[in-house]
Design a protein around this motif. Structure first.
Motif, PDB file in Angstrom:
ATOM      1  N   GLY A 280     -43.130 -50.538  36.841  1.00 13.40           N
ATOM      2  CA  GLY A 280     -43.090 -49.144  36.377  1.00 13.40           C
ATOM      3  C   GLY A 280     -41.900 -48.822  35.507  1.00 13.40           C
ATOM      4  N   ILE A 281     -41.139 -49.844  35.093  1.00 11.65           N
ATOM      5  CA  ILE A 281     -39.960 -49.586  34.242  1.00 11.65           C
ATOM      6  C   ILE A 281     -40.369 -48.900  32.940  1.00 11.65           C
ATOM      7  N   GLY A 282     -41.455 -49.413  32.330  1.00 10.80           N
ATOM      8  CA  GLY A 282     -41.927 -48.857  31.057  1.00 10.80           C
ATOM      9  C   GLY A 282     -42.238 -47.374  31.190  1.00 10.80           C
ATOM     10  N   LYS A 283     -42.999 -47.026  32.265  1.00 12.84           N
ATOM     11  CA  LYS A 283     -43.366 -45.619  32.475  1.00 12.84           C
ATOM     12  C   LYS A 283     -42.115 -44.792  32.741  1.00 12.84           C
ATOM     13  N   PHE A 284     -41.205 -45.360  33.525  1.00  9.79           N
ATOM     14  CA  PHE A 284     -39.970 -44.653  33.865  1.00  9.79           C
ATOM     15  C   PHE A 284     -39.183 -44.328  32.593  1.00  9.79           C
ATOM     16  N   ILE A 285     -39.032 -45.336  31.726  1.00  8.05           N
ATOM     17  CA  ILE A 285     -38.262 -45.129  30.489  1.00  8.05           C
ATOM     18  C   ILE A 285     -38.988 -44.124  29.582  1.00  8.05           C
ATOM     19  N   LEU A 286     -40.323 -44.247  29.543  1.00  8.45           N
ATOM     20  CA  LEU A 286     -41.111 -43.324  28.710  1.00  8.45           C
ATOM     21  C   LEU A 286     -40.928 -41.879  29.190  1.00  8.45           C
ATOM     22  N   ILE A 287     -41.039 -41.684  30.500  1.00 15.35           N
ATOM     23  CA  ILE A 287     -40.925 -40.317  31.042  1.00 15.35           C
ATOM     24  C   ILE A 287     -39.517 -39.772  30.833  1.00 15.35           C
ATOM     25  N   ILE A 288     -38.522 -40.620  31.069  1.00 16.77           N
ATOM     26  CA  ILE A 288     -37.127 -40.181  30.853  1.00 16.77           C
ATOM     27  C   ILE A 288     -36.934 -39.812  29.378  1.00 16.77           C
ATOM     28  N   SER A 289     -37.493 -40.640  28.462  1.00 17.82           N
ATOM     29  CA  SER A 289     -37.334 -40.384  27.022  1.00 17.82           C
ATOM     30  C   SER A 289     -38.025 -39.080  26.631  1.00 17.82           C
ATOM     31  N   ILE A 290     -39.242 -38.866  27.175  1.00 16.41           N
ATOM     32  CA  ILE A 290     -39.963 -37.620  26.859  1.00 16.41           C
ATOM     33  C   ILE A 290     -39.176 -36.416  27.383  1.00 16.41           C
ATOM     34  N   PHE A 291     -38.694 -36.541  28.611  1.00 20.13           N
ATOM     35  CA  PHE A 291     -37.909 -35.456  29.204  1.00 20.13           C
ATOM     36  C   PHE A 291     -36.671 -35.189  28.351  1.00 20.13           C
ATOM     37  N   PHE A 292     -36.022 -36.265  27.930  1.00 23.03           N
ATOM     38  CA  PHE A 292     -34.802 -36.168  27.115  1.00 23.03           C
ATOM     39  C   PHE A 292     -35.115 -35.451  25.792  1.00 23.03           C
ATOM     40  N   LEU A 293     -36.211 -35.858  25.156  1.00 22.12           N
ATOM     41  CA  LEU A 293     -36.574 -35.245  23.871  1.00 22.12           C
ATOM     42  C   LEU A 293     -36.980 -33.779  24.039  1.00 22.12           C
ATOM     43  N   LEU A 294     -37.741 -33.516  25.123  1.00 23.18           N
ATOM     44  CA  LEU A 294     -38.145 -32.125  25.372  1.00 23.18           C
ATOM     45  C   LEU A 294     -36.923 -31.264  25.654  1.00 23.18           C
ATOM     46  N   PHE A 295     -36.013 -31.821  26.427  1.00 21.18           N
ATOM     47  CA  PHE A 295     -34.805 -31.081  26.762  1.00 21.18           C
ATOM     48  C   PHE A 295     -33.987 -30.776  25.500  1.00 21.18           C
ATOM     49  N   LEU A 296     -33.956 -31.751  24.603  1.00 19.17           N
ATOM     50  CA  LEU A 296     -33.187 -31.551  23.365  1.00 19.17           C
ATOM     51  C   LEU A 296     -33.923 -30.655  22.374  1.00 19.17           C
ATOM     52  N   SER A 297     -35.266 -30.574  22.527  1.00 16.65           N
ATOM     53  CA  SER A 297     -36.036 -29.884  21.484  1.00 16.65           C
ATOM     54  C   SER A 297     -35.739 -28.387  21.413  1.00 16.65           C
ATOM     55  N   LEU A 298     -35.502 -27.758  22.574  1.00 10.62           N
ATOM     56  CA  LEU A 298     -35.250 -26.308  22.537  1.00 10.62           C
ATOM     57  C   LEU A 298     -33.965 -25.965  21.784  1.00 10.62           C
ATOM     58  N   PRO A 299     -32.822 -26.550  22.193  1.00  3.94           N
ATOM     59  CA  PRO A 299     -31.612 -26.261  21.410  1.00  3.94           C
ATOM     60  C   PRO A 299     -31.716 -26.756  19.972  1.00  3.94           C
ATOM     61  N   THR A 300     -32.523 -27.814  19.756  1.00  3.25           N
ATOM     62  CA  THR A 300     -32.681 -28.317  18.383  1.00  3.25           C
ATOM     63  C   THR A 300     -33.375 -27.254  17.534  1.00  3.25           C
ATOM     64  N   LEU A 301     -34.451 -26.656  18.086  1.00  2.00           N
ATOM     65  CA  LEU A 301     -35.178 -25.618  17.329  1.00  2.00           C
ATOM     66  C   LEU A 301     -34.250 -24.442  17.037  1.00  2.00           C
ATOM     67  N   ASN A 302     -33.434 -24.124  18.028  1.00  2.00           N
ATOM     68  CA  ASN A 302     -32.476 -23.026  17.847  1.00  2.00           C
ATOM     69  C   ASN A 302     -31.514 -23.351  16.708  1.00  2.00           C
ATOM     70  N   LEU A 303     -31.028 -24.582  16.723  1.00  2.00           N
ATOM     71  CA  LEU A 303     -30.075 -24.999  15.686  1.00  2.00           C
ATOM     72  C   LEU A 303     -30.752 -25.089  14.315  1.00  2.00           C
ATOM     73  N   VAL A 304     -32.022 -25.484  14.319  1.00  6.15           N
ATOM     74  CA  VAL A 304     -32.775 -25.532  13.059  1.00  6.15           C
ATOM     75  C   VAL A 304     -32.803 -24.135  12.432  1.00  6.15           C
ATOM     76  N   ASN A 305     -33.092 -23.120  13.274  1.00  2.00           N
ATOM     77  CA  ASN A 305     -33.138 -21.745  12.771  1.00  2.00           C
ATOM     78  C   ASN A 305     -31.795 -21.308  12.220  1.00  2.00           C
ATOM     79  N   ILE A 306     -30.753 -21.625  12.959  1.00  2.00           N
ATOM     80  CA  ILE A 306     -29.405 -21.237  12.505  1.00  2.00           C
ATOM     81  C   ILE A 306     -29.087 -21.950  11.190  1.00  2.00           C
ATOM     82  N   ASN A 307     -29.445 -23.216  11.129  1.00  2.00           N
ATOM     83  CA  ASN A 307     -29.164 -23.991   9.912  1.00  2.00           C
ATOM     84  C   ASN A 307     -29.913 -23.425   8.711  1.00  2.00           C
TER      85      ASN A 307
END
Lengths: 413, 221
Positions: A280-307
């Motif tokens: 399950g390492i592959g699934k674990f890394i995939l889920i962590i990566s998706i979570f990481f990207l989703l977590f970053l996406s909100l502040p990223t969208l905010n920063l995109v607007n500011i930019n």
């Protein structure tokens, strides 16, 4: 060129202080959370006290039976018998450490009940795991074979039972109405070291479970210490060959899954990600990566607007740069670099904030004996997160800006 | 130096089609100082932008220094502008976040040059326009005339063969305007730079070699 971009980036930061505050707050706050979570993950998954030789260790933590027709399954740790009769006969390992799951036992101090987590081990456990003895030493093979009632206790157990810093070796501790002579006191192990945490360790020969029971399912974890990390593949092959020769439990349960895993494989196999041969390492890394990207996406969208708002202030500059020879690609590069500079400033603030939070966390003892740190790996991951964050939040505004017609940009002022 | 052949520029919206330039053909010789005049909205700036490859014509051909520019990619256009053309705008278009020297260095950032070379060339360009003592100032600390001189320094720092000036004296009083005009005339005389200038000022236009008049997108003189 970079110097020029740097000057502009700093000037833009100074120009609209409220936007700057919002940007830097968003970046640093996000990265603080990312760094603290990374430090926590690093602590849980990386080698550390008392398990310091992880690069040449394999873990046997699970024994699962499954019926191919019925779909029913049984899953638990392997038994002592399995380790004693099969695993200990393997040729590749240098040593085999065995430790049982924790048993909650009752200890009374001044008529007050205290729960003591007791684990049973073999003698090689003390060779493979590098527990730090504050006093005394581990119990010996002789003492184990003689089923002597001896124990190694943790520092906090000693302090609770005998008083802070009071010498305990040679004294007795009673738990579940059995008196154990203390042979050693070890530095506390944090609860996060799942396999190696206990308040008290005793010889496996004292276990209430029948160690001669021939069931392969039990409550032990085995750590195979290899001569070198190059032996890992060889060890896995030998382990799998050995397992294949063991007769099956019953006709109904005709599939068996047990592996000699790396720590991460053993960790993910214990989570819902593992399934049969797949750790399950592959699934674990995939889920962590998706979570990481989703977590970053909100502040990223905010920063995109500011930019984008910030870029609208810079139409004239964009027009001038294009007029004097900047191609769209060059401008995209410039704005991404500028955004990375701002992100890195936010990242530095984030690192400082997370350092403070980690210090507060360590001192608060929320999770006893757990010492988080910002080490090289965490720092490297933080820089990577910073790069991803800066890049993602910079690309879209930069692309939009680069498509602007020179004439429109020059007229916009 | 600049050859325009039947240039047409049409601005289209969903409902309206506006003809900004109507079949303009024009030759500007190397070393010539040409002025373009006409009422507001007649297409002067549009023509200048097309000459400077800042805007594309709807029809027609542009040759600069014998090179056909139609079909140039974004990158080719950028490089061509960088090497061949310097721009001066009515509202200066200086970057307020950068010091005067950094503003002047800007065109050099987009060609291969070292920081030292850029600094030397920008300092020399500022000396030519008499602003050696304002190198470390920010544009907001300068007067209108000084800003335009910085803009001229920026336009000439890369030693382009062509300077396109869009109402360079439009925002200045007559004294300042004359100073700027003197700098341009001097540049044309001493360096042989080809200059095309859009202006509303008849007196300024008279100081140039040739005057082209536009009316409703067509050349009338």
């Amino acid at each position: 060129m970079l110097k020029n971009y740097f000057k502009i980036a700093i000037a833009v930061l100074k120009r609209r202080k409220f936007f700057t505050f919002i940007s830097l707050f968003g970046i640093s706050f996000t990265l603080t959370i990312v760094i603290v979570v990374a430090a926590l993950t690093d602590h849980v998954l990386s080698a550390g006290y008392p398990d310091t030789a992880r690069d040449r260790e394999l873990f046997v933590t699970r024994m699962k039976y499954k019926g191919s027709k019925s779909g029913s399954d049984i899953s638990a740790g392997p038994s002592f018998y399995f380790f004693e009769h099969y695993v200990s006969k393997l040729k590749t390992p240098e040593k085999l450490a065995l430790i049982s799951h924790n048993y909650a036992t009752s200890t009374y101090i001044n008529n007050k009940k205290m729960v003591t987590q007791l684990s049973y081990t073999n003698d090689q456990f003390w060779d493979v795991l590098q527990y730090q003895f504050l006093e005394g030493k581990p119990y010996t093979k002789q003492e184990i074979d003689n089923a002597e009632k001896v124990a190694v206790i943790s520092e906090s157990t000693r302090n609770n039972y005998f008083g802070n810093g009071v010498a305990a070796v040679g004294k007795y501790i009673e738990t579940d109405n059995i008196q154990y002579r203390i042979t050693g006191v070890v530095k506390n192990v944090p609860l996060s070291r799942e396999y190696f945490y206990a308040d008290m360790f005793a010889p496996y020969t004292l276990s209430k479970e029948d160690i001669h029971n021939t069931d392969l399912i039990g409550d032990y974890t085995g750590v195979l210490l290899l001569h070198s990390k190059d032996d890992i593949d060889k060890m896995k092959t030998e382990y799998n060959q050995m397992v294949a020769k063991i007769p099956m439990l019953s006709k109904d349960l005709d599939l068996r899954f047990t592996y000699a895993d790396s720590y991460l494989e053993a960790f993910t196999r214990g989570l819902p990600f593992g399934n049969g041969a797949d750790s399950g390492i592959g699934k674990f890394i995939l889920i962590i990566s998706i979570f990481f990207l989703l977590f970053l996406s909100l502040p990223t969208l905010n920063l995109v607007n500011i930019n984008i708002s910030r870029i609208m202030d810079r139409y004239s500059e964009i027009g001038v740069r294009k007029a004097f020879g900047a191609s769209s690609k060059t401008l995209v590069y410039q704005f991404i670099v500028e955004n990375l500079i701002i992100t890195f400033i936010g990242c530095l603030i984030g690192i400082m904030l997370s350092f403070i939070i980690i210090q507060v966390f360590n001192r608060s003892n929320i999770i006893p004996d757990m010492e988080l740190s910002i080490n090289f790996r965490v720092l490297l991951f933080s820089l990577f997160a910073c790069l991803v964050f800066g890049f993602l939040s910079g690309v879209f505004p930069a692309w939009r800006m680069s498509r602007m017609q020179v004439v429109s940009a020059l007229k916009a002022q | 130096m600049i050859h325009l052949e039947k240039i047409e520029k049409v601005y289209r919206t969903d409902t309206v089609e506006t003809l900004a330039l109507n079949s303009i053909s024009l030759n500007v010789a190397k070393g010539e100082f040409l002025s373009i005049m006409g009422p507001s909205g007649c297409g002067k700036s549009t023509l200048l932008n097309i000459m400077g490859l800042l805007d594309a014509p709807s029809k027609g051909e542009i040759k600069i220094d014998t090179q056909q520019t139609t079909g140039f990619s974004d990158k080719q256009l950028a490089q061509f502008r960088n090497k061949k053309i310097g721009f001066i705008f009515q509202s200066y278009h200086l970057i307020n976040d950068l010091k005067v020297l950094d503003n002047v260095e800007l065109p050099l950032l987009y060609r291969s040059s070292t920081a030292k070379q850029r600094k030397e060339l920008a300092t020399a360009a500022l000396a030519k326009v008499g602003l050696s003592n304002r190198v470390k100032h920010f544009p907001t600390q300068l007067s209108g005339g000084q800003k335009q001189r910085v803009a001229i320094a920026r336009a000439i720092v890369g030693e382009p063969e062509i300077i396109l000036a869009d109402e360079p004296t439009g925002n200045l009083d007559s004294a300042m305007g004359n100073e700027i005009m003197e700098i341009l005339i001097n540049l044309n005389r001493t360096e042989g730079t080809t200059i095309v200038m859009v202006t509303h000022d008849e007196q300024m236009a008279k100081k140039t070699h040739r005057l082209v008049r536009l009316f409703d997108g067509s050349q009338v003189q």
